[in-house]
Design an enzyme around this catalytic site. Structure first.
Site, mmCIF file in Angstrom:
data_model
loop_
_atom_site.group_PDB
_atom_site.id
_atom_site.type_symbol
_atom_site.label_atom_id
_atom_site.label_comp_id
_atom_site.label_asym_id
_atom_site.label_seq_id
_atom_site.Cartn_x
_atom_site.Cartn_y
_atom_site.Cartn_z
ATOM 1 N N ASP A 145 7.565 45.285 7.021
ATOM 2 C CA ASP A 145 7.522 44.038 7.787
ATOM 3 C C ASP A 145 6.354 44.025 8.765
ATOM 4 O O ASP A 145 5.887 45.084 9.214
ATOM 5 C CB ASP A 145 8.810 43.880 8.619
ATOM 6 C CG ASP A 145 9.991 43.385 7.790
ATOM 7 O OD1 ASP A 145 9.804 43.011 6.626
ATOM 8 O OD2 ASP A 145 11.114 43.379 8.336
ATOM 9 N N ARG A 195 3.539 39.952 1.105
ATOM 10 C CA ARG A 195 4.341 38.834 1.601
ATOM 11 C C ARG A 195 3.519 38.061 2.625
ATOM 12 O O ARG A 195 2.976 38.654 3.551
ATOM 13 C CB ARG A 195 5.614 39.346 2.268
ATOM 14 C CG ARG A 195 6.445 38.220 2.902
ATOM 15 C CD ARG A 195 7.533 38.741 3.842
ATOM 16 N NE ARG A 195 8.460 39.622 3.180
ATOM 17 C CZ ARG A 195 9.205 40.539 3.819
ATOM 18 N NH1 ARG A 195 9.102 40.673 5.136
ATOM 19 N NH2 ARG A 195 10.037 41.305 3.159
ATOM 20 N N LYS A 198 4.559 32.854 8.180
ATOM 21 C CA LYS A 198 3.814 32.167 9.248
ATOM 22 C C LYS A 198 3.608 33.089 10.446
ATOM 23 O O LYS A 198 2.579 33.055 11.098
ATOM 24 C CB LYS A 198 4.563 30.904 9.679
ATOM 25 C CG LYS A 198 4.498 29.793 8.633
ATOM 26 C CD LYS A 198 5.033 28.468 9.164
ATOM 27 C CE LYS A 198 5.005 27.417 8.065
ATOM 28 N NZ LYS A 198 5.529 26.110 8.522
ATOM 29 N N GLY A 199 4.601 33.920 10.756
ATOM 30 C CA GLY A 199 4.515 34.786 11.942
ATOM 31 C C GLY A 199 5.537 34.338 12.963
ATOM 32 O O GLY A 199 5.549 33.172 13.361
ATOM 33 N N ALA A 200 6.410 35.258 13.388
ATOM 34 C CA ALA A 200 7.561 34.891 14.206
ATOM 35 C C ALA A 200 7.434 35.331 15.664
ATOM 36 O O ALA A 200 8.376 35.152 16.431
ATOM 37 C CB ALA A 200 8.822 35.502 13.594
ATOM 38 N N ARG A 298 15.072 33.523 15.185
ATOM 39 C CA ARG A 298 15.560 32.422 14.334
ATOM 40 C C ARG A 298 15.837 31.179 15.166
ATOM 41 O O ARG A 298 15.576 30.057 14.736
ATOM 42 C CB ARG A 298 16.837 32.838 13.570
ATOM 43 C CG ARG A 298 16.694 34.041 12.668
ATOM 44 C CD ARG A 298 15.738 33.861 11.495
ATOM 45 N NE ARG A 298 14.328 33.870 11.740
ATOM 46 C CZ ARG A 298 13.539 34.960 11.851
ATOM 47 N NH1 ARG A 298 14.042 36.148 11.761
ATOM 48 N NH2 ARG A 298 12.236 34.839 12.036
HETATM 49 P P1 FDA Z 1 8.924 26.410 9.564
HETATM 50 O O1 FDA Z 1 9.325 27.177 10.752
HETATM 51 O O2 FDA Z 1 7.932 25.290 9.732
HETATM 52 O O3 FDA Z 1 10.232 25.859 8.876
HETATM 53 C C1 FDA Z 1 10.234 24.984 7.767
HETATM 54 C C2 FDA Z 1 11.648 24.466 7.583
HETATM 55 O O4 FDA Z 1 12.528 25.530 7.249
HETATM 56 C C3 FDA Z 1 12.263 23.880 8.852
HETATM 57 O O5 FDA Z 1 11.919 22.532 9.011
HETATM 58 C C4 FDA Z 1 13.728 24.096 8.596
HETATM 59 O O6 FDA Z 1 14.228 23.142 7.705
HETATM 60 C C5 FDA Z 1 13.774 25.411 7.913
HETATM 61 N N1 FDA Z 1 13.919 26.535 8.869
HETATM 62 C C6 FDA Z 1 12.957 27.423 9.245
HETATM 63 N N2 FDA Z 1 13.457 28.347 10.087
HETATM 64 C C7 FDA Z 1 14.762 28.052 10.250
HETATM 65 C C8 FDA Z 1 15.820 28.653 10.994
HETATM 66 N N3 FDA Z 1 15.631 29.746 11.723
HETATM 67 N N4 FDA Z 1 17.049 28.090 10.940
HETATM 68 C C9 FDA Z 1 17.277 26.991 10.190
HETATM 69 N N5 FDA Z 1 16.296 26.372 9.444
HETATM 70 C C10 FDA Z 1 15.066 26.896 9.485
HETATM 71 N N6 FDA Z 1 7.815 36.937 10.356
HETATM 72 C C11 FDA Z 1 7.108 37.970 10.862
HETATM 73 O O7 FDA Z 1 6.459 37.809 11.891
HETATM 74 N N7 FDA Z 1 7.107 39.185 10.224
HETATM 75 C C12 FDA Z 1 7.781 39.387 9.053
HETATM 76 O O8 FDA Z 1 7.752 40.511 8.513
HETATM 77 C C13 FDA Z 1 8.524 38.297 8.512
HETATM 78 N N8 FDA Z 1 9.229 38.443 7.368
HETATM 79 C C14 FDA Z 1 9.795 37.333 6.779
HETATM 80 C C15 FDA Z 1 10.391 37.438 5.529
HETATM 81 C C16 FDA Z 1 10.872 36.299 4.906
HETATM 82 C C17 FDA Z 1 11.478 36.430 3.539
HETATM 83 C C18 FDA Z 1 10.767 35.020 5.536
HETATM 84 C C19 FDA Z 1 11.224 33.780 4.860
HETATM 85 C C20 FDA Z 1 10.217 34.931 6.789
HETATM 86 C C21 FDA Z 1 9.749 36.068 7.423
HETATM 87 N N9 FDA Z 1 9.201 35.994 8.707
HETATM 88 C C22 FDA Z 1 8.519 37.076 9.202
HETATM 89 C C23 FDA Z 1 9.434 34.782 9.545
HETATM 90 C C24 FDA Z 1 8.305 33.780 9.434
HETATM 91 O O9 FDA Z 1 7.158 34.300 10.046
HETATM 92 C C25 FDA Z 1 8.680 32.452 10.097
HETATM 93 O O10 FDA Z 1 8.911 32.669 11.462
HETATM 94 C C26 FDA Z 1 9.899 31.762 9.488
HETATM 95 O O11 FDA Z 1 9.955 31.940 8.106
HETATM 96 C C27 FDA Z 1 9.859 30.258 9.742
HETATM 97 O O12 FDA Z 1 8.716 29.708 9.165
HETATM 98 P P2 FDA Z 1 8.696 28.751 7.871
HETATM 99 O O13 FDA Z 1 7.566 29.192 7.019
HETATM 100 O O14 FDA Z 1 9.999 28.730 7.209
HETATM 101 O O15 FDA Z 1 8.277 27.333 8.425
#
Ligand code: FDA
Length: 317
Positions: A145, A195, A198-200, A298
């Site tokens: 990760d 993988r 976006k970055g959390a 989250r």
């Molecule tokens: P975005 O946040 O724009 O969400 C798009 C849509 O998805 C939202 O409009 C909503 O409908 C839904 N959604 C997204 N998040 C939600 C939530 N928490 N609850 C409910 N609905 C939600 N990050 C990191 O920094 N290091 C890592 O190693 C990883 N690993 C990882 C693995 C996997 C399999 C995933 C899917 C994600 C990660 N992430 C991560 C997290 C990632 O960086 C990011 O923060 C989240 O995936 C949210 O971004 P989205 O791309 O979903 O877009």
């Protein structure tokens, strides 16, 4: 602002204690976390497999400041992989594991203040090596990760070094970081599992773009490079626009040469819909007692969850 405040709260011990002592938050935790034990993790993996989904399991924990805890985390992964293999769940990599370097001791041993250092990197590498060997023996893989930007270079170095012996070790890149496009080019090699997310994490402006729009544009650019490259893309997003772009880019790739990845509890209907269309979809499933920082990340992504969360805190006090 709200996102930054929430991500800062993830590091606050006082808020952590208030939240983890509150039974009413459990329902929200249960949406995103599969349970506390390896039995819970295996049961969830089994259920997702029977729904046609692939799985990556994450044993929750991060930023450990305790060497014994880092070793216990590695042992937990080895134990889990043994259990999964005994049930045939790891066959063909159907169920794999995701690991955070700071849970394995990356931040241990630093004398110059917090942050990765050579001692911690050696400790985390040793633990990851044991996990990668257990994964190989089980017929599956490990993905390293990505955490906050201070750990990016070390995380990529560790994964790259391990790939010489364990080619299945995957890396994670965060579209929000300014360095990611260069990292993507450096990591691109035939079959390498990458993988893209976006970055959390809350990052300084010098390291990461800030607006959602810029993150999404960066993601789309990196996605184009990844899908046209020789590696094995793992497209980690729930964003409908990015999923649509992936689908059109995938037309130029051989079938089965990439996968979508989504988080447990997030857009489960979309996970099943894509799988029913014939796509490979992997669900990232966290388990364990140390769910607090994961949960706050989250909530930071979904402010409407926050209202629910605060209401449940209020109703239980
Ligand atoms: P975005 O946040 O724009 O969400 C798009 C849509 O998805 C939202 O409009 C909503 O409908 C839904 N959604 C997204 N998040 C939600 C939530 N928490 N609850 C409910 N609905 C939600 N990050 C990191 O920094 N290091 C890592 O190693 C990883 N690993 C990882 C693995 C996997 C399999 C995933 C899917 C994600 C990660 N992430 C991560 C997290 C990632 O960086 C990011 O923060 C989240 O995936 C949210 O971004 P989205 O791309 O979903 O877009």
């Amino acid at each position: 602002m709200l996102r930054k405040a929430l991500l800062a709260a993830a590091a606050s011990e006082r808020i952590r204690q208030a939240v983890t002592a509150t039974p009413a938050t459990r329902a929200i935790v249960a949406r995103y976390v599969a349970g506390e034990t390896s039995e819970d993790a295996v049961a969830t993996a089994r259920a997702l497999r029977s729904a046609g989904l692939l799985v990556t399991l994450d044993y929750l924990g991060e930023d450990t400041a305790d060497g014994q805890r880092a070793a216990a985390t590695a042992a937990q992964y080895v134990h889990l992989l043994g259990k999964l293999a005994a049930e045939g769940l790891t066959e063909g990599g159907a169920v794999e594991v995701s690991v955070k370097p700071t849970a394995l001791g990356l931040l241990l041993g630093g004398e110059g203040g917090p942050g990765p250092n050579a001692v911690g990197e050696r400790i985390a590498t040793g633990h990851l090596e044991r996990i990668a060997a257990a994964a190989r023996d089980a017929g599956t893989t490990v993905t390293v990760d990505a955490e906050d930007h201070r750990t990016t270079a070390a995380g990529l170095r560790i994964a790259t070094a391990l790939r010489a012996r364990f080619p299945g070790v995957g890396s994670v890149l965060q579209a929000s970081l300014r360095r990611t496009e260069a990292d993507l080019r450096a990591v691109a090699a035939p079959g390498v599992r990458v993988r893209l997310c976006k970055g959390a994490y809350a990052e300084p402006a010098a390291e990461a773009v800030e607006s959602r729009h810029d993150v999404d544009r960066g993601y789309a650019r990196c996605l184009g490079l990844l899908m046209k490259g020789p590696g094995y893309p793992m497209v980690a997003t729930h964003d409908p626009r990015l999923i649509a772009i992936t689908r059109s880019l995938s037309l130029a790739r051989p079938a089965g040469s990439f996968e979508y990845q989504m988080l447990y509890g997030v857009r489960p209907d979309e996970q099943r819909r894509l799988a029913a269309e014939g796509a490979q979809v992997r669900v990232y499933v966290p388990y364990g007692g140390d769910w607090y920082p994961y949960l706050l990340r989250r909530l930071a992504e979904r402010p409407s969850n926050l209202a629910l969360f605060l209401r449940s805190l209020g109703s239980s006090s």
